[in-house]
Design an enzyme around this catalytic site. Structure first.
Site, PDB file in Angstrom:
ATOM      1  N   SER A 103       4.818 -11.530   6.603  1.00  0.00           N
ATOM      2  CA  SER A 103       4.479 -12.938   6.189  1.00  0.00           C
ATOM      3  C   SER A 103       5.053 -13.299   6.034  1.00  0.00           C
ATOM      4  CB  SER A 103       3.709 -12.288   4.454  1.00  0.00           C
ATOM      5  OG  SER A 103       3.862 -13.073   3.778  1.00  0.00           O
ATOM      6  N   TYR A 128       6.635  -9.167  -3.902  1.00  0.00           N
ATOM      7  CA  TYR A 128       6.058  -9.447  -2.856  1.00  0.00           C
ATOM      8  C   TYR A 128       6.766  -9.590  -1.588  1.00  0.00           C
ATOM      9  CZ  TYR A 128       2.812 -10.461   0.869  1.00  0.00           C
ATOM     10  OH  TYR A 128       1.571 -11.134   2.357  1.00  0.00           O
TER      11      TYR A 128
HETATM   12  P1  NAD Z   1      -6.022  -5.875   1.728  1.00  0.00           P
HETATM   13  O1  NAD Z   1      -5.932  -5.563   0.819  1.00  0.00           O
HETATM   14  O2  NAD Z   1      -7.611  -6.704   2.583  1.00  0.00           O
HETATM   15  O3  NAD Z   1      -5.875  -4.503   2.512  1.00  0.00           O
HETATM   16  C1  NAD Z   1      -4.714  -3.482   2.171  1.00  0.00           C
HETATM   17  C2  NAD Z   1      -4.689  -2.578   2.486  1.00  0.00           C
HETATM   18  O4  NAD Z   1      -3.374  -1.857   2.134  1.00  0.00           O
HETATM   19  C3  NAD Z   1      -6.149  -1.541   1.452  1.00  0.00           C
HETATM   20  O5  NAD Z   1      -6.708  -1.223   2.704  1.00  0.00           O
HETATM   21  C4  NAD Z   1      -4.716  -0.731   0.844  1.00  0.00           C
HETATM   22  O6  NAD Z   1      -5.920  -0.039  -0.077  1.00  0.00           O
HETATM   23  C5  NAD Z   1      -3.851  -0.624   1.913  1.00  0.00           C
HETATM   24  N1  NAD Z   1      -3.651   0.474   0.893  1.00  0.00           N
HETATM   25  C6  NAD Z   1      -2.459  -0.410  -0.400  1.00  0.00           C
HETATM   26  N2  NAD Z   1      -1.581   0.081  -0.954  1.00  0.00           N
HETATM   27  C7  NAD Z   1      -1.388   1.476  -0.741  1.00  0.00           C
HETATM   28  C8  NAD Z   1      -1.083   2.948  -1.042  1.00  0.00           C
HETATM   29  N3  NAD Z   1      -0.216   2.730  -1.765  1.00  0.00           N
HETATM   30  N4  NAD Z   1      -1.106   4.125   0.314  1.00  0.00           N
HETATM   31  C9  NAD Z   1      -2.006   3.434   1.391  1.00  0.00           C
HETATM   32  N5  NAD Z   1      -2.986   2.511   1.510  1.00  0.00           N
HETATM   33  C10 NAD Z   1      -2.778   1.417   0.738  1.00  0.00           C
HETATM   34  O7  NAD Z   1      -5.452  -7.127   2.805  1.00  0.00           O
HETATM   35  P2  NAD Z   1      -4.488  -7.259   3.589  1.00  0.00           P
HETATM   36  O8  NAD Z   1      -4.279  -8.927   3.301  1.00  0.00           O
HETATM   37  O9  NAD Z   1      -6.181  -6.909   4.891  1.00  0.00           O
HETATM   38  O10 NAD Z   1      -2.964  -6.987   4.378  1.00  0.00           O
HETATM   39  C11 NAD Z   1      -2.507  -6.833   5.462  1.00  0.00           C
HETATM   40  C12 NAD Z   1      -0.983  -6.600   5.535  1.00  0.00           C
HETATM   41  O11 NAD Z   1      -1.171  -8.030   5.410  1.00  0.00           O
HETATM   42  C13 NAD Z   1      -0.679  -6.470   3.922  1.00  0.00           C
HETATM   43  O12 NAD Z   1       0.846  -5.926   4.042  1.00  0.00           O
HETATM   44  C14 NAD Z   1      -0.283  -8.124   3.137  1.00  0.00           C
HETATM   45  O13 NAD Z   1       1.475  -8.002   2.723  1.00  0.00           O
HETATM   46  C15 NAD Z   1       0.145  -8.641   4.782  1.00  0.00           C
HETATM   47  N6  NAD Z   1      -0.287 -10.402   5.000  1.00  0.00           N
HETATM   48  C16 NAD Z   1      -1.604 -11.293   4.787  1.00  0.00           C
HETATM   49  C17 NAD Z   1      -2.048 -12.177   4.326  1.00  0.00           C
HETATM   50  C18 NAD Z   1      -3.333 -12.563   4.106  1.00  0.00           C
HETATM   51  O14 NAD Z   1      -3.371 -13.795   3.830  1.00  0.00           O
HETATM   52  N7  NAD Z   1      -4.433 -11.582   4.181  1.00  0.00           N
HETATM   53  C19 NAD Z   1      -0.573 -12.938   5.174  1.00  0.00           C
HETATM   54  C20 NAD Z   1       0.531 -11.966   5.365  1.00  0.00           C
HETATM   55  C21 NAD Z   1       0.194 -11.034   5.625  1.00  0.00           C
END
Ligand code: NAD
Length: 257
Positions: free
Chosen positions: A139, A152
């Protein structure tokens, strides 16, 4: 034969947001897929043309047995896992002073221990083939901090340490390991934060988006999940053989300031 028909990719957090888009893009590129999440994805029917090449494992990444179950089932189904994308994660916003330790421990388990454990479990197969690709979804908070995001930010910084160490150990074995560090991507994780901040600040969600989330974005726009998937696809390709140990910012210019 599709370009990547001989490769199998394991994607965590595949039911939502970035993980769901990765699943769709890797399927379209011809990969066999091991998808995992604690919730079932609602798009598996889209893969009916090659349903025998997509295996979903419902598991909780915060447990070691969950990680083991995922790789065990994946290997039973496809014999090898060539690509690992550690994508699952979650956010918890709270001042450091009162940040709950149980949330900290769960974040550590899902966002650091699981990526390490899954890496350990796919590593022998990659070494055997002298070919592997691991991409860790970090991130912008792997590079900089924001107040009230101590869990985080700490986990995402730690993920860079894992990425760099694995890259050094994987280099001689034909395994590359990289991290992607996005700013705000339009997914449920961010939509929830926008809604929560709108309530806390008493302003409209579109104002939160422009005044808070995009304050440091030179491009002035949220990132689309496809922008992340395109870079992951490149990093997993044959052409990225020499790209390893890198942190790839997709941050709208945030860290250029
Ligand atoms: P999201 O919430 O849409 O998806 C995350 C998924 O991870 C969900 O389907 C959830 O069920 C799964 N998950 C969480 N805990 C879990 C567990 N204990 N066991 C199994 N599955 C689990 O989030 P996203 O935005 O798609 O994020 C995906 C990745 O990208 C994450 O690591 C997040 O930190 C990173 N990220 C997101 C952003 C953003 O702006 N959306 C920015 C930078 C990094």
């Amino acid at each position: 034969m599709p370009q990547h028909a001989s490769r199998t990719a394991l994607i965590t957090g595949a039911a939502s947001g970035i993980g769901a888009d990765l699943a769709k893009c890797f399927y379209a590129a011809g990969y066999k897929l091991v998808l995992t999440d604690r919730n079932p994805p609602d798009f598996l029917d889209d893969f009916s043309a090659r349903s025998d090449e997509v295996h979903f494992v419902q598991a909780d990444l915060s447990t070691e047995s969950g990680c083991e179950q995922i790789v065990q089932q994946g290997l039973q189904q496809f014999a090898a896992i060539d690509v690992l994308i550690n994508n699952a994660g979650f956010q918890h916003i709270c001042p450091l002073e009162s940040f709950p330790l149980d949330v900290w421990h769960r974040m550590f388990a899902v966002m650091l221990t699981a990526p390490l454990r899954l890496t350990q479990l796919v590593w022998p197969g990659m070494k055997h083939k002298q070919w592997g690709r691991i991409v860790n979804i970090g991130s912008i908070h792997s590079q900089v901090a924001s107040p009230h995001k101590v869990g985080y930010t700490s986990m995402k910084h730690g993920l860079i340490g894992l990425t760099k160490t694995a890259a050094l150990e994987g280099g001689p074995e034909g395994i590359t390991v990289n991290a992607i560090c996005p700013a705000y991507v339009r997914t449920p994780l961010v939509e929830q934060q926008i809604a929560a901040q709108a309530e806390t600040r008493g302003i409209r969600p579109d104002a939160v988006e422009s005044e808070v989330f995009l304050k440091s974005a030179a491009t002035g726009q949220m990132i689309a999940p496809q922008e992340i998937s395109s870079l992951v696809l490149y990093l997993c390709s044959e052409h990225a053989r020499s790209v390893t140990g890198a942190n790839w910012n997709i941050d709208c210019g945030w860290t250029a300031q």
